[in-house]
Scaffold this motif. Sequence first.
Motif, mmCIF file in Angstrom:
data_model
loop_
_atom_site.group_PDB
_atom_site.id
_atom_site.type_symbol
_atom_site.label_atom_id
_atom_site.label_comp_id
_atom_site.label_asym_id
_atom_site.label_seq_id
_atom_site.Cartn_x
_atom_site.Cartn_y
_atom_site.Cartn_z
ATOM 1 N N ALA A 114 -10.962 32.464 -69.605
ATOM 2 C CA ALA A 114 -11.065 31.814 -68.388
ATOM 3 C C ALA A 114 -10.515 32.826 -67.371
ATOM 4 O O ALA A 114 -9.555 33.766 -67.564
ATOM 5 C CB ALA A 114 -9.887 30.545 -68.456
ATOM 6 N N ALA A 115 -11.097 32.838 -66.273
ATOM 7 C CA ALA A 115 -10.723 33.853 -64.953
ATOM 8 C C ALA A 115 -10.792 33.377 -63.644
ATOM 9 O O ALA A 115 -11.606 32.209 -63.673
ATOM 10 C CB ALA A 115 -11.603 35.010 -65.309
ATOM 11 N N GLY A 116 -10.126 34.081 -62.901
ATOM 12 C CA GLY A 116 -10.342 33.484 -61.455
ATOM 13 C C GLY A 116 -11.320 34.409 -60.826
ATOM 14 O O GLY A 116 -11.215 35.703 -61.127
ATOM 15 N N GLU A 194 -1.848 35.458 -59.708
ATOM 16 C CA GLU A 194 -1.677 36.598 -58.899
ATOM 17 C C GLU A 194 -1.420 35.942 -57.250
ATOM 18 O O GLU A 194 -1.604 34.854 -56.974
ATOM 19 C CB GLU A 194 -3.194 37.185 -58.841
ATOM 20 C CG GLU A 194 -3.358 38.182 -60.157
ATOM 21 C CD GLU A 194 -3.968 36.971 -61.157
ATOM 22 O OE1 GLU A 194 -4.531 35.930 -60.457
ATOM 23 O OE2 GLU A 194 -3.816 37.169 -62.295
ATOM 24 N N GLY A 211 -7.759 38.017 -64.846
ATOM 25 C CA GLY A 211 -7.279 37.136 -65.718
ATOM 26 C C GLY A 211 -6.236 37.806 -66.677
ATOM 27 O O GLY A 211 -5.503 38.659 -66.270
ATOM 28 N N THR A 235 -12.824 29.487 -63.708
ATOM 29 C CA THR A 235 -12.300 28.087 -63.527
ATOM 30 C C THR A 235 -11.747 27.929 -62.061
ATOM 31 O O THR A 235 -11.599 26.926 -61.817
ATOM 32 C CB THR A 235 -11.078 28.008 -64.498
ATOM 33 O OG1 THR A 235 -10.109 29.283 -64.446
ATOM 34 C CG2 THR A 235 -11.496 27.846 -66.029
ATOM 35 N N ASN A 236 -11.718 28.915 -61.363
ATOM 36 C CA ASN A 236 -11.309 28.798 -59.896
ATOM 37 C C ASN A 236 -11.467 30.187 -59.153
ATOM 38 O O ASN A 236 -11.850 31.247 -59.799
ATOM 39 C CB ASN A 236 -9.655 28.586 -60.044
ATOM 40 C CG ASN A 236 -8.966 29.681 -60.774
ATOM 41 O OD1 ASN A 236 -8.920 29.915 -61.952
ATOM 42 N ND2 ASN A 236 -8.262 30.843 -59.978
#
Length: 273
Positions: A114-116, A194, A211, A235-236
């Motif tokens: 899952a990552a931003g 972050e 991530g 996810t965001n």
Amino acid sequence: MNPVFEKVKKSYDYIRTVTDFTPEVALVLGSGLGEFAKHMEVECEIPYSSIEGFPVSTVAGHDGRFLFGTVEGVKTVIMKGRVHYYEGYPVTDVVLPTRLMIMLGAKKLILTNAAGAVNTSYKPGDLMMITDHISTIVPSPLIGENISEFGTRFPDMSNVYSKRLQDVVRKSAKEVGVTLREGVYMQFSGPAYETPAEVKLARLLGADAVGMSTAIEAVAANHMGIEICGISCFTNMAAGILDQPLSHEEVSEAANKVSHIFESLVKNIIKNI
Ligand code: HPA
């Protein structure tokens, strides 16, 4: 014997007392993506906690077990739940399960997370194929005496994410009708998300995603010379892009929402691998 190698070998020896399964593919499931396991015809399950000295995840919702079986007829080992550097384990422990799956025979590694989203043209729910990574903020798992059983002292990193597997991933995404983003993943240590300034830094350095995993696992697997591909599930939007705080609950919920398309993509990648 090198203590890091010894620990992997000890885990290997234990697994070999339970199963002689030799996987072709190793798949690491990221947070919120653990439901993929239902697509496997499971032959054997080994909880991490049954392996002496093995790192066990401390995060709620991060299940920890190896599943051995077939996905689309392909012999696969699934790492359901991973440990993260922020949990306090040394990096060599964080990559221990990855090294172990390769020692068990895996020739291809699929890393998911899952990552931003740092790239503002990407959005939550999108899937991104990792084409390269930046891992310089977290320590390398290769620091220390080189383990020649695994690879060379100064491994080349020009093609960590195999060009052949990238083509397989693109083709698989097309077949299942998924819009596939592509880009660079940057690993931060976590556990805090972050700051907006760090996200700006990541963007300046060329990152599309941020991530808390994956890159160091890819470093260890690349050292061992196997083919790697990576998929991030956004996810965001990364911090500071939208005027709203980030939470782990939101991240897990968003990952669950896209789990269906993620699962069909990964299943198809394994079929085409
Ligand atoms: N940053 C770091 N890790 C993450 C994020 C993020 O925005 N979203 C999901 N995992």
